[in-house]
Design an enzyme around this catalytic site. Structure first.
Site, PDB file in Angstrom:
ATOM      1  CG  ASN A 171      -1.298  -1.204   1.480  1.00 24.48           C
ATOM      2  OD1 ASN A 171      -1.088  -2.406   1.441  1.00 24.48           O
ATOM      3  ND2 ASN A 171      -2.455  -0.882   1.381  1.00 24.48           N
ATOM      4  CD  GLU A 213       6.166  -6.311  -0.147  1.00 27.43           C
ATOM      5  OE1 GLU A 213       4.823  -5.677  -0.876  1.00 27.43           O
ATOM      6  OE2 GLU A 213       6.062  -7.592  -0.147  1.00 27.43           O
ATOM      7  CG  HIS A 246       5.720  -4.182  -4.908  1.00 22.07           C
ATOM      8  ND1 HIS A 246       6.067  -3.897  -6.025  1.00 22.07           N
ATOM      9  CD2 HIS A 246       5.663  -5.185  -3.754  1.00 22.07           C
ATOM     10  CE1 HIS A 246       5.588  -5.907  -6.595  1.00 22.07           C
ATOM     11  NE2 HIS A 246       5.283  -6.041  -5.427  1.00 22.07           N
TER      12      HIS A 246
END
Length: 653
Positions: free
Chosen positions: A62, A95, A98
Site C-alpha cells: 500500500n 515492498e 514496489h
C-alpha cells in the site's frame, strides 16, 4: 539523494518495539540502494509500515503505508534465526521497491501481475545479494525456484508467467509469477548487459510513471534502452513449462564442439511449444591444469539444435554451462562423475561450483535409490571442499548439503519416497562416518563465537549446524549430548534451532526434553512457537505422521492464524516421506485440514493444496489415494472458488 528528509515509521504493539530495529535498518538500506542502483528516490515525505499477526501474505505494498505479517518485521537474536533476519530484510526491501515497480507504475490488469512482482523480486534479490554473499544468495534463490516453481511448471497447475485466464486471482500469486518472473528479468539483464539494462529500466520508469502498464511495455523498454530485439524472448511470457537442455562436448585435438538441444515439454493447454531464447553462460577449463581455456561466453541458444565450436585448446576441456544459473532450465550433459568432481574443486563461478557438486550428489543418489550405491566420488569431493581454506564458510555449508528428498524425486520417472529416503540416509551416514574428523573440526570453528549478524557470523553458524547434522548422521555416541549442549547454551535462535532440529529427528530421549524446554520458554511468543511446530512436521522420524496428527490437536494449534497453519500443515505437506506414507494417512490428514481451513481462510487453504496435485508422479497405489482425496475435496459442499480451482485443475491437468 536530493537531500530531502523522509520520516520512517514502523507500527507494532509497544512490547514489540525493540524487535523492529533490524527492519528499520533494512528499510533505510533499501531506500539508499534503490537510489544508487536504479536512480529511484522515494516521492513522499513519510513512509510507514504496520505489522499484524494474522495476515495471509508476507506483506502488501500500500502506497506509503505497507502492511506486513509480523514474522517479516519482528526480530532479535533470541527469537529470530539468520534466515528470519535475511527474510525480513528481503521482504522489507521488496515492498519498498514496489513504490516504483508496482505503485507509481502499476498493472493494467491482473494478467500483468508479473510486471510488478517478477521485476520487484529481481530487485529484492539484487539488494539481498549486495548485503552479503552474492554466491550464497544465488544458491538460495535457485534452490527455492527448484523447490516450488519447477514442480509447478511440470504439474497440473502449470501456467505462463503472463496467464490467459483464472477463476480466482489469489491463486495466481504463484512461484511462476514471482520467481520465474524474476528469472525472465535476470535473463534480459544478461542479454542487455549492465549499461543496457539500466538504460532500459530508466526508459521504463520515465515512460510509464503514473500509468497502468503491461509486460509488453516493459519488454519494449528493454529493447529500446538496450538496442536489442526481444521478439522471440517474449515466448517466455506466453509459454509455460521448464525448458530441458541437452549439452554434449566433444573434442578433436585443439578444437572442441558443443552440441546443444532444447525441448519445452507439453503443459495443460499447450501441447506444442516453440524454441525459447536461452542465454547460457559457458566456460571451458583444462582437465590437467584446472585453468580456464577460454573467457566466459554468453551463448544465445534460440533454436531446437545448435553447435558452438572452440578453437586453440591446449588440453582436454571440461564444460561449465549455465553458470550463475543464467537461464531457468534443466540441463542434462554428458559430463562424467570425475568431471563434476573436478568442477566442484576448480570452477571459478561459485554457483557453477556448487551446481557441479549438487549434480554429482544427485546422480549418486538417484543411482543409489535404484540399487547402485557408490559414494566414493561424493565423499572425496565433499572432503576437498571442507579442506579448502579459501572458500567462504557460508558457501561451504551450502555446497556440502545433499539435495532434498523432493528434488531427488523430481529426477525420477516415478517417485519412490522410501527408496529416496534410504539412499539419502545411507549417503549421510557414509559422509558423517568417513569425514567425522573434518565435521568436528568445522563444528569447533563456531564454538564460543559471540553472536554477530554479519556475513562471517552467519557463515560460521550455518556450517556449524550442517556439521552437527552430519555428526549425528554418523551415529556418533555423543551426537545427542553435543546437540543438547549447543541447544542449552546457545545465545541466539540460529544455534538453538540448529540443535533442536538435529534432536527432533533423533531417537534420543533428550529429544523430548529439548522440545519441552523450548515450548516452556517460548509458548507465549507465537512466531517462535511456529518454529516448534514446523521442526516436528519436517522431522525424518518414522512416526512423524502420527506426531503431526497429535500436534493438530494441541492447545496451541489453530487454523485461524495463517502462520500457524503453514507451520504445521504446510511443513508436513513438504515432508516427502512422511506425507507420502503408503497407507495414505498423510493424504487424508491434509485433505481434512484443508476442508476445515477452507471455511476460515480459502486463500491459505488453496496455497497448501499443491502436494496432493502431484499424484501423477507417484506409483499407482499412492496416486489412487491422492486422487481420492482431491475428489473428496471437490465434492465438499460450499467449497470456495480458491480451493475448487486448485483441486479441480489438479484432477484434470
Amino acid at each position: 539523494m536530493s537531500g530531502r528528509e523522509v520520516a520512517l515509521g514502523i507500527w507494532v504493539r509497544e512490547a514489540d518495539l525493540p524487535k523492529t530495529e533490524h527492519a528499520l535498518k533494512a528499510l533505510e538500506l533499501a531506500m539508499a540502494w534503490d537510489e544508487t542502483t536504479y536512480g529511484r528516490e522515494y516521492d513522499l515525505d513519510v513512509f510507514n509500515i504496520v505489522a499484524v499477526d494474522d495476515f495471509n501474505f508476507g506483506a502488501m505494498e500500500n502506497k506509503g503505508l505497507n502492511i506486513f505479517n509480523s514474522r517479516y518485521i519482528l526480530a532479535d537474536p533470541d527469537t529470530a534465526t539468520d534466515y528470519d533476519y535475511d527474510a525480513i530484510a528481503a521482504v522489507v526491501a521488496h515492498e519498498y521497491f514496489h513504490n516504483w515497480s508496482g505503485n507509481r507504475i502499476t498493472c493494467r490488469d491482473w494478467f500483468q501481475l508479473s510486471l510488478k512482482e517478477g521485476f520487484t523480486v529481481y530487485r529484492d534479490q539484487g539488494f539481498s545479494a549486495d548485503q552479503g554473499s552474492r554466491a550464497v544468495k544465488r544458491i538460495e534463490d535457485v534452490r527455492g525456484l527448484r523447490a516450488s516453481q519447477f514442480p509447478e511448471d511440470s504439474g497440473p497447475l502449470a501456467h505462463p508467467v503472463r496467464p490467459e485466464s483464472y477463476q480466482e486471482i489469489s491463486n495466481f500469486y504463484t512461484a511462476t509469477i514471482y520467481n520465474k518472473g524474476a528469472e525472465l528479468i535476470r535473463m534480459m539483464a544478461a542479454i542487455l548487459g549492465p549499461q543496457g539494462f539500466r538504460a532500459g529500466t530508466d526508459l521504463y520508469f520515465d515512460r510509464y510513471d503514473g500509468t497502468a502498464a503491461t509486460c509488453e511495455d516493459f519488454v519494449t523498454s528493454m529493447e529500446e534502452g538496450g538496442k536489442v530485439d526481444l521478439t522471440q524472448f517474449r515466448l517466455w511470457y506466453s509459454q509455460a513449462g521448464t525448458p530441458r537442455v541437452s549439452a554434449s562436448l566433444s573434442q578433436d585435438g585443439d578444437r572442441a564442439t558443443l552440441q546443444l538441444a532444447q525441448q519445452v515439454p507439453a503443459t495443460p493447454g499447450q501441447p506444442v511449444k516453440s524454441p525459447m531464447v536461452l542465454p547460457l553462460r559457458v566456460k571451458l577449463f583444462g582437465a590437467e591444469t584446472g585453468q580456464p581455456l577460454i573467457d566466459e561466453r554468453l551463448v544465445m541458444f534460440n533454436d531446437t539444435l545448435d553447435t558452438i565450436t572452440f578453437e586453440g585448446l591446449a588440453e582436454r576441456a571440461v564444460l561449465s554451462i549455465n553458470r550463475g544459473f543464467s537461464a531457468p532450465v534443466l540441463v542434462e550433459s554428458d559430463r562424467t562423475a570425475a568431471d563434476l568432481a573436478f568442477l566442484s574443486a576448480h570452477d571459478d563461478d561459485p554457483f557453477a561450483r556448487y551446481e557441479a557438486m549438487q549434480q554429482l550428489m544427485l546422480d549418486t543418489l538417484v543411482a543409489s535409490a535404484g540399487g547402485h550405491a557408490d559414494h566414493e566420488g561424493v565423499i572425496a569431493a565433499v572432503a576437498n571442499t571442507l579442506a579448502n581454506a579459501d572458500l567462504d564458510l557460508a558457501f561451504v555449508a551450502e555446497a556440502v548439503l545433499l539435495p532434498s528428498e523432493s528434488f531427488i524425486g523430481d529426477q525420477m520417472a516415478v517417485v519412490d519416497p522410501e527408496a529416496i529416503f534410504r539412499a539419502r540416509e545411507a549417503l549421510r551416514l557414509d559422509l558423517g562416518t568417513r569425514l567425522e574428523a573434518q565435521w568436528r573440526q568445522a563444528y569447533a570453528r563456531g564454538e564460543g563465537q559471540p553472536y554477530a549478524y554479519t556475513p562471517e557470523g552467519k557463515g560460521l553458524r550455518r556450517l556449524r549446524t550442517v556439521s552437527l547434522g552430519y555428526i549425528a548422521a554418523s551415529g556418533a555416541a555423543d551426537a545427542a549430548d553435543l546437540a543438547f549442549a549447543q541447544f542449552d547454551s546457545a545465545d541466539n535462535m540460529t544455534d538453538r534451532m540448529g540443535a533442536l532440529t538435529t534432536l527432533v529427528g533423533s531417537e534420543s530421549e533428550i529429544r523430548t526434553t529439548a522440545l519441552d524446554i523450548f515450548y516452556s520458554q517460548y509458548c507465549d511468543n507465537p512466531l517462535v512457537l511456529d518454529k516448534w511446530f514446523q521442526a516436528q512436521a519436517q522431522s525424518s522420524r518414522d512416526d512423524t505422521g502420527a506426531i503431526v496428527a497429535g500436534l493438530a490437536e494441541h492447545a496451541d494449534f489453530t487454523l485461524t492464524n495463517p502462520n500457524r497453519a503453514r507451520s504445521l500443515i504446510g511443513a508436513f505437506g513438504a515432508n516427502q516421506r512422511a506425507f507420502n506414507n503408503a497407507d495414505g494417512s498423510g493424504y487424508r490428514f491434509l485433505a481434512d485440514q484443508l476442508i476445515a481451513l477452507d471455511r476460515l481462510n480459502p486463500q491459505t487453504a488453496a496455497k497448501l493444496l499443491p502436494p496432493l496435485g502431484r499424484w501423477r508422479r507417484f506409483d499407482a497405489a499412492r496416486a489412487g489415494l491422492m486422487r481420492a482425496e482431491l475428489e473428496r475435496i471437490v465434492r465438499t459442499p460450499g467449497l470456495s472458488k480458491d480451493v475448487f480451482e486448485q483441486a479441480s485443475k489438479s484432477l484434470e491437468g
